[in-house]
Design a protein around this motif. Sequence first.
Motif, PDB file in Angstrom:
ATOM      1  N   GLN A   3      79.950 -26.975 -35.037  1.00  7.53           N
ATOM      2  CA  GLN A   3      79.049 -27.627 -35.980  1.00  7.53           C
ATOM      3  C   GLN A   3      77.720 -27.830 -35.283  1.00  7.53           C
ATOM      4  O   GLN A   3      77.674 -28.292 -34.138  1.00  7.53           O
ATOM      5  CB  GLN A   3      79.632 -28.958 -36.456  1.00  7.53           C
ATOM      6  CG  GLN A   3      80.843 -28.797 -37.349  1.00  7.53           C
ATOM      7  CD  GLN A   3      81.330 -30.117 -37.919  1.00  7.53           C
ATOM      8  OE1 GLN A   3      81.300 -31.134 -37.240  1.00  7.53           O
ATOM      9  NE2 GLN A   3      81.774 -30.089 -39.161  1.00  7.53           N
ATOM     10  N   SER A  23      72.003 -29.593 -31.548  1.00  5.46           N
ATOM     11  CA  SER A  23      73.148 -30.220 -30.897  1.00  5.46           C
ATOM     12  C   SER A  23      74.430 -29.683 -31.514  1.00  5.46           C
ATOM     13  O   SER A  23      74.531 -29.569 -32.745  1.00  5.46           O
ATOM     14  CB  SER A  23      73.088 -31.736 -31.072  1.00  5.46           C
ATOM     15  OG  SER A  23      71.907 -32.248 -30.496  1.00  5.46           O
ATOM     16  N   SER A  25      78.814 -29.473 -31.691  1.00  2.10           N
ATOM     17  CA  SER A  25      80.139 -30.023 -31.407  1.00  2.10           C
ATOM     18  C   SER A  25      81.113 -28.863 -31.436  1.00  2.10           C
ATOM     19  O   SER A  25      80.960 -27.936 -32.227  1.00  2.10           O
ATOM     20  CB  SER A  25      80.529 -31.076 -32.449  1.00  2.10           C
ATOM     21  OG  SER A  25      80.573 -30.507 -33.740  1.00  2.10           O
ATOM     22  N   GLY A  26      82.085 -28.917 -30.557  1.00  3.94           N
ATOM     23  CA  GLY A  26      83.028 -27.806 -30.455  1.00  3.94           C
ATOM     24  C   GLY A  26      83.209 -27.421 -29.006  1.00  3.94           C
ATOM     25  O   GLY A  26      82.280 -27.530 -28.203  1.00  3.94           O
ATOM     26  N   ARG A  27      84.397 -26.940 -28.704  1.00  4.79           N
ATOM     27  CA  ARG A  27      84.744 -26.707 -27.312  1.00  4.79           C
ATOM     28  C   ARG A  27      84.213 -25.407 -26.762  1.00  4.79           C
ATOM     29  O   ARG A  27      84.212 -25.204 -25.558  1.00  4.79           O
ATOM     30  CB  ARG A  27      86.266 -26.760 -27.178  1.00  4.79           C
ATOM     31  CG  ARG A  27      86.841 -28.119 -27.511  1.00  4.79           C
ATOM     32  CD  ARG A  27      88.346 -28.071 -27.681  1.00  4.79           C
ATOM     33  NE  ARG A  27      89.027 -27.629 -26.477  1.00  4.79           N
ATOM     34  CZ  ARG A  27      90.345 -27.480 -26.400  1.00  4.79           C
ATOM     35  NH1 ARG A  27      91.099 -27.726 -27.459  1.00  4.79           N
ATOM     36  NH2 ARG A  27      90.900 -27.078 -25.278  1.00  4.79           N
ATOM     37  N   LYS A  76      75.687 -29.409 -24.517  1.00  8.35           N
ATOM     38  CA  LYS A  76      75.869 -28.691 -25.785  1.00  8.35           C
ATOM     39  C   LYS A  76      74.605 -28.745 -26.635  1.00  8.35           C
ATOM     40  O   LYS A  76      74.641 -29.030 -27.839  1.00  8.35           O
ATOM     41  CB  LYS A  76      77.058 -29.245 -26.563  1.00  8.35           C
ATOM     42  CG  LYS A  76      78.393 -29.083 -25.841  1.00  8.35           C
ATOM     43  CD  LYS A  76      79.554 -29.581 -26.682  1.00  8.35           C
ATOM     44  CE  LYS A  76      80.865 -29.434 -25.936  1.00  8.35           C
ATOM     45  NZ  LYS A  76      82.023 -29.927 -26.722  1.00  8.35           N
ATOM     46  N   THR A  77      73.480 -28.488 -25.989  1.00  6.47           N
ATOM     47  CA  THR A  77      72.215 -28.507 -26.712  1.00  6.47           C
ATOM     48  C   THR A  77      71.371 -27.280 -26.387  1.00  6.47           C
ATOM     49  O   THR A  77      71.424 -26.742 -25.274  1.00  6.47           O
ATOM     50  CB  THR A  77      71.398 -29.764 -26.387  1.00  6.47           C
ATOM     51  OG1 THR A  77      71.135 -29.789 -24.980  1.00  6.47           O
ATOM     52  CG2 THR A  77      72.114 -31.032 -26.783  1.00  6.47           C
TER      53      THR A  77
END
Length: 122
Positions: A3, A23, A25-27, A76-77
Amino acid sequence: QLQLVESGGGFVQAGGSLTLACSASGRTFSSHAIGWFRQAPGKEREFVATIGRLGSSTYADSVKGRFTISRVNAKKTVSLQMNGLKPEDTAVYYCAARLPLTSDRPSDYHYWGQGTQVTVSS
């Protein structure tokens, strides 16, 4: 599954600067190439810049020398530093992710953010 959320858009005068952030989310963020695209009213979505997993970057000719894309996988950016903004840079800016390599085609990207508006006044 990723996301993506963009931030940092706004209103700026010509010649000014803005920094957009994407930004995630997620592995699996670090495995994805990330691209920035933009879409102005009545126009097709167009490529702005992309960055690979290891940091290699590519830019559209229209922004080369003015925009800089960078990423921090630990956070994660992905950022898009935009300098020397012009009225023709006005658009909704989107970040997108794909596996595994970079691309300048929107249709190659699997995940998209909701976009952030950038308006540059003359």
